[in-house]
Design a protein around this motif. Structure first.
Motif, PDB file in Angstrom:
ATOM      1  N   ASP A   1       0.868  -1.363   0.169  1.00  0.00           N
ATOM      2  CA  ASP A   1       0.051  -0.009  -0.035  1.00  0.00           C
ATOM      3  C   ASP A   1       0.939   1.236  -0.080  1.00  0.00           C
ATOM      4  OD1 ASP A   1      -2.569   1.061   0.062  1.00  0.00           O
ATOM      5  OD2 ASP A   1      -2.261   1.648   2.039  1.00  0.00           O
ATOM      6  N   VAL A   2       2.031   1.311   0.895  1.00  0.00           N
ATOM      7  CA  VAL A   2       2.837   2.622   0.785  1.00  0.00           C
ATOM      8  C   VAL A   2       3.619   2.578  -0.385  1.00  0.00           C
ATOM      9  CG1 VAL A   2       4.783   3.403   2.048  1.00  0.00           C
ATOM     10  CG2 VAL A   2       2.787   2.493   3.423  1.00  0.00           C
TER      11      VAL A   2
ATOM     12  N   LEU B   1      -9.449   4.967  -8.581  1.00  0.00           N
ATOM     13  CA  LEU B   1      -9.263   4.083  -7.514  1.00  0.00           C
ATOM     14  C   LEU B   1      -9.209   2.571  -8.029  1.00  0.00           C
ATOM     15  CD1 LEU B   1      -8.715   3.820  -4.515  1.00  0.00           C
ATOM     16  CD2 LEU B   1     -11.395   3.481  -4.239  1.00  0.00           C
ATOM     17  N   PHE B   2      -9.907   2.206  -9.167  1.00  0.00           N
ATOM     18  CA  PHE B   2      -9.663   0.908  -9.636  1.00  0.00           C
ATOM     19  C   PHE B   2      -8.554   0.799 -10.256  1.00  0.00           C
ATOM     20  CE2 PHE B   2      -9.964  -1.604 -13.624  1.00  0.00           C
ATOM     21  CZ  PHE B   2     -10.287  -2.976 -12.637  1.00  0.00           C
ATOM     22  N   ILE B   3      -7.805   1.873 -10.915  1.00  0.00           N
ATOM     23  CA  ILE B   3      -6.596   1.841 -11.354  1.00  0.00           C
ATOM     24  C   ILE B   3      -5.367   1.488 -10.217  1.00  0.00           C
ATOM     25  CG2 ILE B   3      -4.706   2.845 -12.676  1.00  0.00           C
ATOM     26  CD1 ILE B   3      -7.035   4.490 -14.082  1.00  0.00           C
ATOM     27  N   GLU B   4      -5.580   2.515  -9.205  1.00  0.00           N
ATOM     28  CA  GLU B   4      -4.587   2.286  -7.830  1.00  0.00           C
ATOM     29  C   GLU B   4      -4.896   0.623  -7.643  1.00  0.00           C
ATOM     30  OE1 GLU B   4      -4.640   4.777  -4.908  1.00  0.00           O
ATOM     31  OE2 GLU B   4      -4.393   6.705  -6.210  1.00  0.00           O
ATOM     32  N   VAL B   5      -5.920   0.171  -7.237  1.00  0.00           N
ATOM     33  CA  VAL B   5      -6.042  -1.197  -6.963  1.00  0.00           C
ATOM     34  C   VAL B   5      -5.563  -2.082  -7.927  1.00  0.00           C
ATOM     35  CG1 VAL B   5      -8.005  -2.859  -6.128  1.00  0.00           C
ATOM     36  CG2 VAL B   5      -7.922  -0.616  -5.412  1.00  0.00           C
TER      37      VAL B   5
ATOM     38  N   GLN C   1       2.945   6.039  -2.263  1.00  0.00           N
ATOM     39  CA  GLN C   1       3.927   6.984  -1.934  1.00  0.00           C
ATOM     40  C   GLN C   1       5.423   6.822  -2.560  1.00  0.00           C
ATOM     41  OE1 GLN C   1       3.727   9.247   0.619  1.00  0.00           O
ATOM     42  NE2 GLN C   1       1.681   8.196   0.841  1.00  0.00           N
ATOM     43  N   VAL C   2       5.536   5.617  -3.447  1.00  0.00           N
ATOM     44  CA  VAL C   2       6.381   5.461  -4.284  1.00  0.00           C
ATOM     45  C   VAL C   2       6.127   5.453  -5.756  1.00  0.00           C
ATOM     46  CG1 VAL C   2       8.443   4.119  -4.903  1.00  0.00           C
ATOM     47  CG2 VAL C   2       7.805   4.389  -2.503  1.00  0.00           C
ATOM     48  N   ILE C   3       5.185   4.712  -6.333  1.00  0.00           N
ATOM     49  CA  ILE C   3       4.785   4.587  -7.742  1.00  0.00           C
ATOM     50  C   ILE C   3       3.801   5.516  -8.156  1.00  0.00           C
ATOM     51  CG2 ILE C   3       3.586   3.107  -9.346  1.00  0.00           C
ATOM     52  CD1 ILE C   3       4.630   0.613  -7.825  1.00  0.00           C
ATOM     53  N   MET C   4       3.018   5.838  -7.361  1.00  0.00           N
ATOM     54  CA  MET C   4       1.907   6.871  -7.998  1.00  0.00           C
ATOM     55  C   MET C   4       2.221   8.320  -8.076  1.00  0.00           C
ATOM     56  SD  MET C   4      -0.448   5.183  -8.718  1.00  0.00           S
ATOM     57  CE  MET C   4      -1.910   5.924  -9.263  1.00  0.00           C
ATOM     58  N   PRO C   5       3.159   8.929  -7.064  1.00  0.00           N
ATOM     59  CA  PRO C   5       3.772  10.213  -7.215  1.00  0.00           C
ATOM     60  C   PRO C   5       4.159  10.505  -8.531  1.00  0.00           C
ATOM     61  CG  PRO C   5       4.013   9.759  -5.043  1.00  0.00           C
ATOM     62  CD  PRO C   5       3.618   8.457  -5.643  1.00  0.00           C
ATOM     63  N   PRO C   6       5.385   9.787  -8.781  1.00  0.00           N
ATOM     64  CA  PRO C   6       5.820   9.974 -10.300  1.00  0.00           C
ATOM     65  C   PRO C   6       5.028   9.544 -11.353  1.00  0.00           C
ATOM     66  CG  PRO C   6       7.304   8.240  -8.817  1.00  0.00           C
ATOM     67  CD  PRO C   6       6.137   8.546  -8.199  1.00  0.00           C
TER      68      PRO C   6
END
Length: 147
Positions: free
Chosen positions: A34-35, A83-87, A39-44
């Motif tokens: 989750d982190v 949210l589906f994309i993140e999951v 915190q690592v993949i989604m910000p870039p």
């Protein structure tokens, strides 16, 4: 009384403890993933896409309708595809990590079960089967020589 006896056997054999350890490790692993995603993949990824926050991406099918006093008459209907994309990213990371762990474990298991590999002590069941095989071959030779 039989149910209590079965539960004792289940708990003593270690199945319950193994399962509890697996659940605890799985929960901790879920937090790590989750982190990692948030915190690592989604910000870039958001930076590459000009600050798009995927968890907020949605398609509004019907707007919220307010009455004359400003109270909500009907709620909005929204498809939250972000949210589906993140999951899905979470799922892919978990799936790939589990794949790597299983691949790593299988490599060690194959080495341990390889009878020609002398660097790893063979498992007890493999050693016992090899001994039985040798004894059977010796007995066959003895029977052949008596004919």
């Amino acid at each position: 009384m039989g149910l209590i006896k079965e539960f004792k056997e289940f708990a003593i054999k270690g199945n319950m403890i193994d399962m509890a350890i697996g659940i605890i490790i799985g929960t901790a692993f879920n937090k790590v993933v989750d982190v990692l995603v948030k915190q690592v993949i989604m910000p870039p990824l958001a930076m590459i896409t000009n600050g798009v926050n995927f968890s907020e991406k949605q398609i509004i099918l019907r707007e919220t309708v307010l009455d004359a006093s400003g109270a909500v008459e009907t709620e909005a209907v929204v498809l939250g595809y972000g949210l589906f994309i993140e999951v899905m990213i979470d799922f892919l990371i978990i799936g790939f990590t589990v794949f790597l762990v299983v691949k790593f474990m299988n490599r060690f298991r194959r080495k341990a079960e390889d009878p020609n590999n002398k660097t790893v002590a063979p498992a007890k069941n493999v050693e016992l089967l090899e001994n039985i095989n040798k004894l059977m071959e010796e007995q066959n030779e003895l029977l052949r020589s008596r004919k």
